[in-house]
Scaffold this active site. Structure first.
Site, PDB file in Angstrom:
ATOM      1  CG  HIS A 103      -0.373   0.161   2.426  1.00 34.80           C
ATOM      2  ND1 HIS A 103       0.151  -1.085   3.066  1.00 34.80           N
ATOM      3  CD2 HIS A 103      -0.104   1.117   3.402  1.00 34.80           C
ATOM      4  CE1 HIS A 103       0.667  -0.764   4.230  1.00 34.80           C
ATOM      5  NE2 HIS A 103       0.316   0.476   4.714  1.00 34.80           N
ATOM      6  CG  HIS A 117      -3.802  -0.323   6.844  1.00 38.53           C
ATOM      7  ND1 HIS A 117      -3.689  -0.054   7.922  1.00 38.53           N
ATOM      8  CD2 HIS A 117      -2.513   0.355   5.943  1.00 38.53           C
ATOM      9  CE1 HIS A 117      -2.439   0.769   8.247  1.00 38.53           C
ATOM     10  NE2 HIS A 117      -1.979   0.986   7.094  1.00 38.53           N
ATOM     11  CD  GLU A 171      -0.548  -5.003  10.643  1.00 39.33           C
ATOM     12  OE1 GLU A 171       0.140  -4.310  11.444  1.00 39.33           O
ATOM     13  OE2 GLU A 171      -1.631  -4.645  10.519  1.00 39.33           O
ATOM     14  CG  HIS A 208       4.408  -3.582  10.224  1.00 47.71           C
ATOM     15  ND1 HIS A 208       3.746  -2.850  10.988  1.00 47.71           N
ATOM     16  CD2 HIS A 208       5.013  -2.691   9.148  1.00 47.71           C
ATOM     17  CE1 HIS A 208       3.583  -1.672  10.769  1.00 47.71           C
ATOM     18  NE2 HIS A 208       4.113  -1.337   9.419  1.00 47.71           N
TER      19      HIS A 208
END
Lengths: 970, 601
Positions: B68, B157, B203, B414
């Site tokens: 992204h 997200h 993540e 992450h």
């Protein structure tokens, strides 16, 4: 051979039945029968290639086939079937067989054998599947024939091992639809292997739960569900298998499995199932509840909707499982929770997980024993939290509804789910918000709102959507609150609402009325403040026209009904205002027992005493009045008009006093009025004078006939809850009125031609009456119609003049019809709330342009308002417009209640001074509407009455609106 | 055994600078190429020298996938492709491709123009880099080359965020990027099918958090804003330009509409307008409500939200202002904050995470006196609220994704190491799968157990079918005879005859012979006949022949009788069978060893 013979028998049998039944159309059938099948035969023979044949079959399938020729057609098709090599043609033939066997009037058992035989030689899987489908159709057409069923089941078993999924699916369907509910008693019935058929259908179907093809698995589950629907008790062993399918890869399987698990949980709620990987056991319904809850976080939204919906109907689940559905943070595995309940709670309290509401509260703390907490929500944990937060609003709505059902069954759960429902008031989709408000209303009997909860609820009062606000008012009507601060808060917010949206006036007042009468003790300490009285000083008298002040008074007065100490706190002007409001807003302000004031006992006392006993006595009175009327033997009897007159008056009064019986009393009164009118018309002098002399004198009689007709339409369409019998009575009255009209016409207009056609029309009416109310005729003994029917052969053959004569005598001799009342009759009513008709300020607009008039009305007891309710606008010059409101303008706030909020556009040429127009609501009954019983009533013979639009009944009081179209300025 | 190697160059036990190398089935893939917000030196970008010391990366990477447009996922992209050198394909979704260059350009402007750095990528480099991008659609399978295929899934997200499924042969990896399992006001929830990858790289920003229901948060937020506005206060909401800002805008916009509020809402301009334009365009990537209603009205066409002008901050009366940046460390948001901080009617709402050292972090920790540049102090009287509107999956969301995808191994990136450790334990306990959490530069190796496809000849199958009556049951394994041929990377199972023919070999017969001593007083032919009748009675269903040349054939087994020279009673039976009939042959020899029953005639 036996089968062949049987076929013969059936053929002959069917002919025997049908010949006497329909004599007239038989001729047509006989003509078409050979042509139909022959045409097909010729077509199929002509077909050079398979595509041609397919084309012929396609065109053929579009036309209907008569029941008599079906068998012939089937033979031809089958003959062709065996010859055909192309799969698609055979497929089409197979599907045609299914279609044909659905033809009404055709019993398909004669083609069962042939259809089964074709199966044996078929190689193509697709055709095979289609053939099985055909058999399914045939089987469901013959529910009464166990032998056929047995054979079909046999066939299904044989083909279950086919390698194509389509065939297996169809076989399972067949088993599901036709599988025997209990083992057949006689094994000798027929066919080679009943032993196979007797084999347990369920175990065979459940074998296919593990099929490699998901479609077959789905079909197996569906078949099992079908068996359940047909009343077979599903074995409990299936439960484990169904549970395994909940984690299937394919959504349709999972969806069906959810249903299956639900069915089993309803069948065996109390049986005990072990928990794998532990030695504990729980109730099956709890286990199933946990598993279905799990599906609320499934990957496919269809399954989620299904699961959420299903949860709502699992009412037997134990309370602590239920409460888990609202718990997101308590991660402890369900199964261990019972033993480690306390520890899990502590963990939760110690805040291992951050909520994300406070800054930095997720900073790592000392290491906790991670073994005790499970992250994944096994079981019911947080199912509703998930469902309510779902991405798709369908799931959210389903979850809200499920919450509602569960909360209604369990008060403690209702208490807990309150916060979640209140949260839903903030959803992004209005439908969901509205639904959650409705749900909260439904469960509000169980709950008492705390102050903070009320605060969030009241925040929605500022919503710009009228529906939401009104739903919330409705909710507040039913809410219990805990403290006087809550009352104050609610009042404050409602007044704010009133200020912001003045149109909500009525709704807000009503809301405060209930709020007051529900919490008298909480209102009591607030009274001085609310009325701003002071112990020493006189305060200024508030403005009586202020809606906010009225709102406060409504609250106080309603609280005062059950709190006798309250009036002592009122100041003088409050009493005056009470008297005024009691008069002007009597539906909002209850009668109070005020010290030192004379009570006007009138209607009030009746209101107070209206218990169930008084309803009963009123009912009794109603019945007695009717009985009294029924003593009138025939219309000529002396004293009949007086008796009728009296009874009508009684009934009208009764309707006013007893709201429960208003519909019934009104209905009876109207009916009796019809009779009275008829009576009077018949007793007029004009019947004794000879024809040429009475030219001008029959005005009253004609008017009476017309009025009876009108009333009869009102009777039929304005009242709901009528049964066939009452309808027959109403139609009977109408018939009498028509007869009266006919007679009058014969006497006034000597022209023969018109008389002949009128007579024919009347005879048709009689016939259609007979057709419609064949079953009711026995009840109509000694009535006008019965006599007419006796004379019908004579009537149809003789001359119009004689007909009229006969009619006249029968009409005079026929007795009064007894009215039997159904359980519940409601009269459709409408009240126009807005415009009020009180305004003195004319609505000004430029002539030639339009002005929008807001209309707000409540309708009660109307079945289909979208189609039947119209708005009529009557201008002073006699012009009238009928406006059809949009379907979206109707809302349904409660059962049997509708709300019409719409805008009507007015326009007119310039007037010199303001004048009033009339607005009213009409109930339309078009000729199609009158065919409630499948009968089209031609209305063209009737000239419309004055002021009434054709085919409509005005059913609200007209409201006058002052308007003023000004000439356009140049 | 084949292996999959995963090496994070960034985001290994860390937040920011996402860059993960995956080698799977001989292919090397780079997942994300981000920068670190916290550094201004070389540590800002991933260490590409790990891949090769000198020279271009093109030879070592088969493709790059960007999940992204956040800079910690794509910030180093122009540096890598243009300055280090990479010419292969870069995959990203359409919205990411549209919005990414805007952010990169903004990032470049700040670093070069404001901070005066040199040796940084230029605008032209961003353009060149974007030319190498291949756009992806959701659920579209893209063949990178003959063996490598990738497929994007919706990740929530931010607009255009995607999870990627990477597949080589039967081995596969899913990389989530950042994702959100709870839908919000403008985006839907992440979704993946049951693809059962070998590794799920997820993540784990919120590994230890389970968030409250988002409705509570929203309600609190709206209530606070509403109350403040009613009091006549001003509300400052510091946001990052993209992502949460849009969500909050929609939230406030709809609330204003519902409640008929009149107070103005401002949005400090900048790149937002451009980005908002793309938000309007990519309606298909938003949530159900926006998708359904955009025909009547596009939700991103705000009615109540207007562009902010510096002078508005001094206007009297209530207002709501969204301003960048999100941590109050510089720029417009800080300016406004300074203006409004003195009035207790005002309010600042921090909608997200704040890095240590920023003013946002300080005021959130309750500091009421701030030191400004030039010894000035600022009294903070306004209310400070924190509302987590972060769109990452929480612990429960991560678990839910694992349940959806059913991976064989799990790998966490992450996130902070401590939190990861906790989640790792949970995952291993709950799903009993291995979970890895490599640090930057550390390689996690996962051996896979790929299934080996074998072609089977139809004739062999059919023969087997004909032999074995009922249909094969998928639950039960079944043995069959055949020959496995490995030839040029392909495996084939064929019947032995065909194998012989293909390989050009002769068939060899293997026969067993065996002598059986038998006491029998009859003559040889009689004995033979007796044996014949005996076998006939014992072996029903077999073809038994008495041949005129003095032998008995049972199927293909030959039985001969000869009497020994010394004792005419002792007969010697000669049995001979081929290897295929081993079972029957040994049965016959044991049967005959027992002797003939006396009752035979």
């Amino acid at each position: 051979m036996a089968a062949h013979l049987k076929k013969r028998v059936y053929e002959e049998f069917s002919k025997v039945v049908q010949v006497p039944h329909e004599e007239a159309p038989a001729k047509k059938l006989r003509l078409s029968k050979p042509s139909k099948s022959a045409a097909l035969h010729v077509d199929l023979c002509k077909a050079s290639s398979s595509t041609d044949a397919l084309q012929y079959l396609l065109t053929f399938s579009r036309k209907p086939v008569e029941a008599e020729s079906v068998e012939g057609v089937v033979r031809i098709l089958l003959e062709h079937y065996y010859k055909e090599t192309d799969n698609s043609v055979r497929l089409k033939i197979a599907s045609l067989l299914g279609l044909l066997s659905k033809t009404p009037g055709f019993t398909p058992d004669c083609i069962v054998d042939d259809a089964i035989n074709t199966l044996g030689s078929e190689k193509s899987h697709q055709v095979l599947a289609q053939l099985l489908d055909t058999l399914l159709v045939i089987g469901s057409q013959l529910p009464e024939s166990p032998a056929v069923r047995l054979r079909l089941i046999e066939v299904a078993y044989k083909n279950l091992s086919d390698s194509s999924f389509g065939v297996r699916t169809k076989c399972l369907q067949l088993l599901g639809c036709l599988g025997l509910l209990e083992a057949p008693l006689g094994k000798d019935s027929d066919g080679p292997g009943p032993s196979l058929a007797v084999r347990d259908v369920q175990s065979i179907i459940s074998d296919y739960f593990g099929d490699q093809d998901p479609r077959v698995r789905t079909a197996a589950l569906k078949a099992m569900l079908h068996l359940h629907e047909r009343g077979m008790k599903i074995h409990q062993i299936i439960y484990d298998q169904a549970c395994r399918l909940l984690s299937d890869d394919y959504e349709q399987v999972r969806s069906a499995a959810v249903q299956m698990v639900w069915v089993l949980s309803q069948l065996y709620p109390e049986s005990i199932v072990p928990i794998p990987s532990s030695n504990e056991e729980i109730r099956l319904v709890d286990d199933a509840f946990g598993k279905i809850s799990h599906m609320v976080s499934d990957g496919s939204w269809m399954v989620r909707v299904q699961a959420a919906k299903t949860l709502g109907s699992m009412l037997q689940v134990s309370p602590h499982f239920l409460e888990q559905t609202l718990d997101k943070k308590l991660m402890s595995d369900l199964r261990r929770k019972r033993t480690a309940h306390e520890r899990a709670k502590e963990l939760f309290a110690s805040g291992e997980f951050s909520s994300g509401r406070k800054w930095a509260d997720d900073a790592p703390k000392e290491k906790l024993d991670t073994n005790t907490v499970n992250l994944i929500a096994s079981g019911a944990c947080g199912a509703f939290v998930h469902g309510l937060e779902d991405e798709m609003f369908e799931v959210r709505i389903a979850a809200v509804e499920a919450l509602c059902q569960l909360a209604r069954a369990s008060p403690s759960f209702a208490e807990k789910c309150l916060d979640f429902l209140v949260d839903m008031f903030n959803d992004e989709i209005e439908e969901v918000r509205l639904q959650s408000i409705h749900v909260l209303r439904q469960i509000s009997t169980h709950i008492t709102l705390r102050e903070d909860q009320l605060d969030t609820v009241l925040a929605v009062l500022e919503d710009s959507s009228r529906d939401i606000r009104e739903a919330l008012h409705e909710l507040l009507c039913f809410t219990n609150v805990s403290t006087k601060e809550c009352i104050q808060l609610a009042l404050l917010e409602l007044l704010k609402n009133l200020n912001k949206y003045p149109t909500d006036r009525n709704s807000v007042w009503k809301c405060l009325k209930f709020l007051g009468s529900r919490h008298p003790t909480l209102v009591l300490p607030l009274v001085p403040e609310l009325l701003s009285t002071h112990p020493y000083f006189d305060t200024p008298e508030p403005d009586m026209d202020d809606p906010a002040y009225i709102a406060v008074l409504v609250l106080v007065f309603n609280a005062a009904t059950s709190c006798p100490t309250m009036p002592a706190l009122f100041s003088d002007h409050t009493f005056r205002h009470y008297a005024y409001l009691r008069d002007s807003l009597s539906h909002l302000v209850p009668p109070l027992r005020l010290p030192g004031r004379k009570q006007v006992y009138g209607l009030d006392s009746v209101d107070c005493g209206s218990g169930s006993s008084s309803v009963e006595s009123a009912q009794l009175f109603l019945q007695q009045s009717l009985n009294r009327v029924s003593t009138i033997q025939n219309l000529e009897a002396a004293g009949a008009p007086e008796l009728l007159d009296l009874t009508i008056r009684d009934l009208q009064r009764l309707g006013e006093l007893q709201t429960e019986l208003a519909g019934a009393a009104d209905f009876c009164a109207t009916f009796l009025r019809c009779q009275l009118l008829l009576l009077k018309a018949l007793q007029e002098k004009l019947w004794n004078i000879s024809v040429p002399l009475i030219l001008k004198q029959n005005v009253t009689a004609t008017a009476a006939a017309q009025q009876i007709l009108d009333e009869s339409y009102k009777l039929e369409f304005l009242y709901s809850g009528l049964e066939n019998r009452q309808l027959a009575t109403i139609h009977h009255v109408r018939l009498q009125a028509k007869a009266l009209q006919l007679i009058l016409r014969a006497r006034t207009r000597p022209g023969l031609d018109s008389l002949i056609s009128s007579c024919e029309k009347f005879l048709q009416d009689i016939e259609s009456f007979q057709r419609l109310f064949l079953t009711e005729l026995p009840h109509l003994q000694d009535s006008f119609v019965e006599k007419l029917l006796e004379l019908l052969p004579r009537l149809s053959s003789c001359k119009p003049v004689e007909v009229v004569k006969i009619l006249q005598t029968t009409l005079r001799q026929s007795g009064l019809l007894q009215l039997r009342l159904p359980e519940q009759i409601h009269r459709a009513t409408a009240t126009i709330i807005e415009p009020t008709g009180e305004s003195d300020n004319p609505l000004r607009f430029t002539s030639g342009l339009v002005v929008a008039l807001d209309i707000d009305a409540t309708l009660e007891h109307i079945q289909d308002p979208q189609n039947s309710v119209k708005v009529q606008v009557l201008y002073p010059d006699g012009q009238s417009h009928v406006i059809h409101p949009k379907p979206a303008d109707f809302r349904k706030p409660g059962p049997d209640r509708h709300r019409l909020i719409t805008q009507v556009y007015l326009s007119h040429t310039a007037w010199t001074e303001p004048s009033q127009i009339e607005v009213r609501l009409l109930l339309a009954y078009s000729s199609s509407c009158s065919s409630r019983l499948g009968w089209t009533d031609a209305m063209d013979g009737l000239p419309p009455a004055e002021g009434a639009v054709e085919g409509t009944i005005p059913f609200s009081k007209p409201v006058k609106v002052f308007i003023m179209p000004k000439p356009a300025r140049r | 055994m084949p292996e999959i190697n995963v090496t994070p160059l960034g985001a290994g036990q860390d937040v920011g600078r996402s860059c993960i190398l995956v080698s799977i089935g001989g292919k090397n893939i780079m997942l994300d190429c981000g920068m670190h917000m916290g550094y201004n030196d070389d540590r800002r970008f991933p260490d590409f020298s790990y891949i090769t010391q000198n020279g271009r990366l093109t030879d070592f990477l088969d493709c790059v996938i960007i999940s992204h447009f956040h800079l910690d996922h794509c910030g180093a992209l122009p540096y890598m492709s243009e300055m280090v050198g990479y010419d292969g394909p870069i995959y990203m979704t359409h919205p990411t491709k549209a919005i990414c260059p805007i952010l990169l350009e903004d990032f470049r402007k700040i670093t070069v123009d404001k901070k005066g750095e040199t040796n940084f990528f230029t605008s032209q480099m961003i353009k060149d880099c974007m030319k190498k991008v291949v756009p992806l659609n959701l659920h579209q399978t893209v063949q990178v080359d003959d063996e490598l295929e990738i497929k994007a899934y919706y990740a929530g997200h931010v607009l255009g965020a995607a999870m990627v499924h990477i597949k080589v042969g039967s081995e596969s990896v899913v990389y989530t990027g950042d994702y959100n399992m709870t839908p919000d006001r403008h985006l839907g929830a992440a979704w993946i099918d049951k693809c059962r990858p070998d590794i799920l790289i997820s993540e784990s920003t919120y590994a230890t958090t389970i968030r409250d229901s988002k409705r509570c948060r929203e309600r609190d937020f709206l209530k606070k804003v509403h109350e403040s506005i009613e009091r006549g206060g001003k509300v400052l909401i510091p946001v990052f330009a993209l992502g949460r800002a849009q969500e909050l805008c929609i939230l406030l916009e709809t609330f204003w509409e519902r409640m008929n509020l009149k107070a103005p809402i401002y949005f400090s301009t900048g790149l937002t307008e451009k980005a908002n334009h793309y938000y309007k365009l990519f309606i298909t990537w938003t949530n159900q409500k926006i998708r359904k209603t955009f025909v009547q009205r596009n939700m991103f066409e705000f009615k109540h939200i207007k562009a902010f002008d510096r002078s508005y901050a001094d206007n009297p009366g209530p207002m709501v202002v969204f301003a960048t940046p999100g941590m109050l460390h510089a720029g417009q948001s800080l300016q406004i904050f300074k203006k409004w901080a003195g009035n207790e009617k005002n309010m600042v709402i921090m909608p997200g995470y704040c890095v240590q050292g920023t003013i946002g972090h300080k005021i959130l920790n309750g500091q009421r006196k701030l030191e400004m540049e030039g010894r000035a102090t600022l009294d903070v009287k306004l209310q400070v609220e924190y509302m987590s509107f972060s769109a990452h999956a929480d612990a429960k969301g991560i678990m839910q994704l694992i349940r959806m995808a059913e991976p064989r191994n799990m790998l966490l990136v992450h996130g902070e190491a401590v939190k990861m450790e906790f989640l790792k334990g949970k995952i291993e306990q709950e799903f009993s799968i291995d979970c890895y959490m490599p640090a930057n530069g550390e390689t996690a190796t996962i051996t896979t157990n790929p299934s080996v496809p074998v072609d089977i000849s139809l004739s062999l199958l059919k023969r087997e079918m004909a032999l074995g009556g009922s249909l094969p049951d998928p639950k039960k394994p079944r043995t069959m005879h055949g020959t496995l041929i490995m030839k040029e990377n392909s495996l084939k199972l064929v019947s032995s005859e065909q194998a012989l023919k293909e390989l050009g070999l002769n068939e060899h017969q293997l026969r067993f012979t065996c002598r059986v001593q038998l006491q029998d007083p009859h003559s040889d032919p009689d004995t033979l006949h007796r044996i014949y009748t005996h076998l006939k009675s014992v072996l029903k269903g077999y073809t038994i022949q008495h041949l005129p040349d003095g032998t008995v054939m049972v199927e293909s087994i030959v039985i001969k009788v000869s009497s020994s020279a010394e004792d005419s009673n002792a007969k010697v039976l000669l049995l001979s069978w081929s290897y295929q009939d081993e079972d029957l042959g040994s049965f016959l020899s044991t049967l005959l060893k027992k002797g003939l029953p006396s009752g035979l005639c």
